[in-house]
Write an enzyme that holds these catalytic residues in place. Structure first.
Site, mmCIF file in Angstrom:
data_model
loop_
_atom_site.group_PDB
_atom_site.id
_atom_site.type_symbol
_atom_site.label_atom_id
_atom_site.label_comp_id
_atom_site.label_asym_id
_atom_site.label_seq_id
_atom_site.Cartn_x
_atom_site.Cartn_y
_atom_site.Cartn_z
ATOM 1 N N GLU A 97 0.888 -1.160 0.000
ATOM 2 C CA GLU A 97 0.000 0.000 0.000
ATOM 3 C C GLU A 97 0.922 1.204 0.000
ATOM 4 O O GLU A 97 1.778 1.355 0.883
ATOM 5 C CB GLU A 97 -0.909 -0.012 1.229
ATOM 6 N N CYS B 30 -1.467 8.612 4.163
ATOM 7 C CA CYS B 30 -1.524 8.217 2.750
ATOM 8 C C CYS B 30 -2.909 8.484 2.165
ATOM 9 O O CYS B 30 -3.069 8.608 0.950
ATOM 10 C CB CYS B 30 -1.132 6.761 2.574
#
Length: 587
Positions: A333, A367
């Site tokens: 990720e 993020c």
């Protein structure tokens, strides 16, 4: 009485003694669970309730005590390899990490593993593998459920204090990360593992029995965790470990102590020492040793897209040289350039409040943080007015000050990267500064929450990931809503992590949801994009944002199993030939 009991079980005193010896051996290797019967179910998971640290609250006092205790021990020292009894060699060359909000103060010093240390860690993990793999799932689950209670109870405030001072988070951001989300990962991953083990064939032919053996991977898993969430490291090790894997864990340097504390909690909860090997030090050195090992079976990574690409190349080179027994799985990720979209019918004040949280909490170092926003021309005046009003209320300051809404960026490197981008934007005639555009590193690495209005939707600020408190706005004509959807989809640096729409027009919501289907792995409606809660919304994106394995779901855990299917028949095969093979009249 004892003799009669022995006779009833067909045992003599000699055989009883032999049976006891075998039982002791079984107990030592962790198979005593086979002496009980029944199919066990893990408890239903739940989301850890949040503490809110209101003035005068008991939790605020407990946190203040934990902060004072930790500050009295600074700088904390962390060994190269984590274990319950590990100590730092007084002669070791230590790497210092400073407090982001006060860079003159050293938060931690950690020792770095040598090539031999990393090799030792891998071999230690592999030696622990058989016993861990063979331990019944119910026992592995108990360890992580116990760890969840240690996180939410005994170690809660110590974890919060470490996250605040080491990563620059305020009390609320530390709470939703190092306490609630970490406990949630441990509890929900147990449930997700149960979900996987429950996946068994539902159809069997008469006299046939099919089943699935959810094997762990044959080698070891390499987990690399980032600086911005203490909980992420706990997830990156618990997901594979629950499935019977052993893990070599390389945390970000900024979280060496916080990760060591999480590791300590797991060991205290009963995790055998060899199962998770915490290794601090040079990322390139550690990764080289891992990627050159025949038993490397999987990578679980969270970090930048460019680093993840490089690791793909490194793994491909290892494949070409036939270094590995397996084809290592690469789960990642990575980066994002995430968007908010305001529709003409949106409740703008509500959208603004969500946007301020999404863009500026934890200085934009999530993020999932919002870094680009698209606003209709008819609502732009109200939008900018509301943004100025809300941002004027925001205080930027140290984590111990409860009135600080946001704090510093993590280190000098991040500060210089973001401030350089701000300098470039401030000089650009296509960019109008609405709020902010300033910074100050005299005490800590502080960057003011910055809001730009940009006339060109193809400008670099809509594509370059800054990972800081910088938000770029594009004002679009109301009659070009559909065209704006195309801009959103085709820009954003090729990333596809999080995005949303604010709208009270269901037709517009449906169009955005459909047209932006691949623009974000997590899509929100009338809600900020930093809103994923484990068990409620799994998390992860695609394109250049990662492999979309969805942390907070069974999907991530599936990457760390190699299922074996078994088939057993109870009937006998009486004939080789099928009826179609028979000659006419033979039957």
């Amino acid at each position: 009485m004892r003799s009669a009991t022995l006779r009833n079980h067909g045992l003599t005193l000699r055989s009883w003694s032999s049976w006891q010896s075998r039982l002791c051996v079984q107990q030592r290797v962790g198979t005593a669970r086979t002496l009980t019967s029944g199919t066990y179910r893990v408890p239903k998971p739940f989301n850890e309730p949040n503490l809110h640290f209101a003035p005068g609250s008991a939790e605020r006092q407990k946190l203040a005590t934990a902060l004072e205790d930790l500050k009295a021990r600074l700088p904390v020292r962390v060994p190269a390899l984590g274990s319950l009894n590990a100590t730092v060699d007084p002669s070791a060359d230590l790497t210092s990490m400073h407090q982001p909000h006060e860079h003159a103060s050293t938060f931690q010093q950690f020792a770095s593993a040598s090539k031999e240390d990393v090799e030792k860690a891998i071999e230690t993990a592999l030696r622990a593998k058989k016993e861990w793999r063979d331990m019944p799932f119910t026992d592995r689950a108990s360890i992580f459920l116990r760890a969840a209670d240690l996180v939410s109870g005994k170690y809660r405030f110590e974890l919060l204090a470490a996250t605040m001072l080491g990563q620059g988070k305020n009390a609320w951001q530390a709470e939703i990360d190092a306490a609630a989300e970490l406990a949630d990962f441990f509890r929900y991953n147990v449930s997700f593992a149960q979900e996987i083990y429950d996946k068994q064939p539902t159809v069997n032919a008469p006299s046939h029995y099919g089943r699935t053996d959810w094997r762990p991977l044959e080698g070891f898993v390499y987990s690399v965790s980032p600086f911005n969430f203490t909980a992420i490291g706990g997830n990156l090790v618990s997901a594979p470990a629950l499935m019977g894997n052993v893990v070599v864990w390389k945390p970000a340097p900024m979280t060496a102590y916080q990760s060591w504390l999480v590791h300590k909690i797991l060991l205290e909860a009963g995790l055998p020492e060899g199962v998770v090997q915490l290794v601090n030090g040079d990322a390139a050195l550690i990764t080289d040793v891992v990627f050159n090992h025949r038993e490397f079976s999987a990578l679980s990574f969270i970090g930048s897209s460019d680093v993840f690409r490089g690791l793909h190349v490194k793994a491909a080179k290892g494949h070409a040289e036939k270094k590995y027994r397996d084809f290592p799985r690469l789960a990642g990720e990575t980066s994002g350039k995430n968007f908010h979209l305001i529709g003409p019918s949106a409740d703008v004040p509500n959208a603004v409040r969500h946007t301020v949280r999404a863009a500026y909490e934890y200085a934009g170092q999530k993020c999932s943080a919002c870094s680009r926003i698209y606003v209709p021309e008819s609502q732009s005046k109200l939008f900018f007015s509301e943004m100025r009003k809300e941002l004027a209320r925001i205080k930027v300051g140290p984590p111990e000050d409860y009135t600080s809404f946001t704090g510093p960026v993590i280190d000098k490197k991040a500060f210089e990267r973001i401030s350089s981008a701000i300098d470039a934007a401030n000089k650009d005639p296509k960019v109008e500064t609405i709020v902010g555009g300033t910074y100050d590193d005299s005490v800590g690495y502080y960057i003011s929450p910055t809001l730009y209005n940009v006339s060109d939707p193809s400008h670099w600020v809509f594509d370059k990931e800054l990972f800081g408190p910088v938000l770029a706005t594009y004002v679009y004509p109301d009659n070009k809503f559909s065209e704006t959807l195309s801009h959103i989809d085709s820009h954003g640096g090729g990333f596809a992590l999080t995005g949303n729409i604010f709208s009270n027009n269901q037709k517009a919501v449906r169009e955005a949801e459909d047209r932006l289907r691949y623009a974000a792995g997590n899509f929100y409606i009338n809600c900020k994009i930093t809103a994923a809660v484990i068990g409620q919304q799994s998390f992860g994106g695609a394109r250049a944002s990662g492999t979309c394995d969805k942390a907070g779901s069974s999907g991530l855990l599936m990457r760390f199993v190699a299922p074996r299917t078994l088939k057993e028949e109870f009937n006998k095969l009486d004939e080789v030939m099928y009826p179609s093979n028979m000659e006419e009249g033979a039957m």
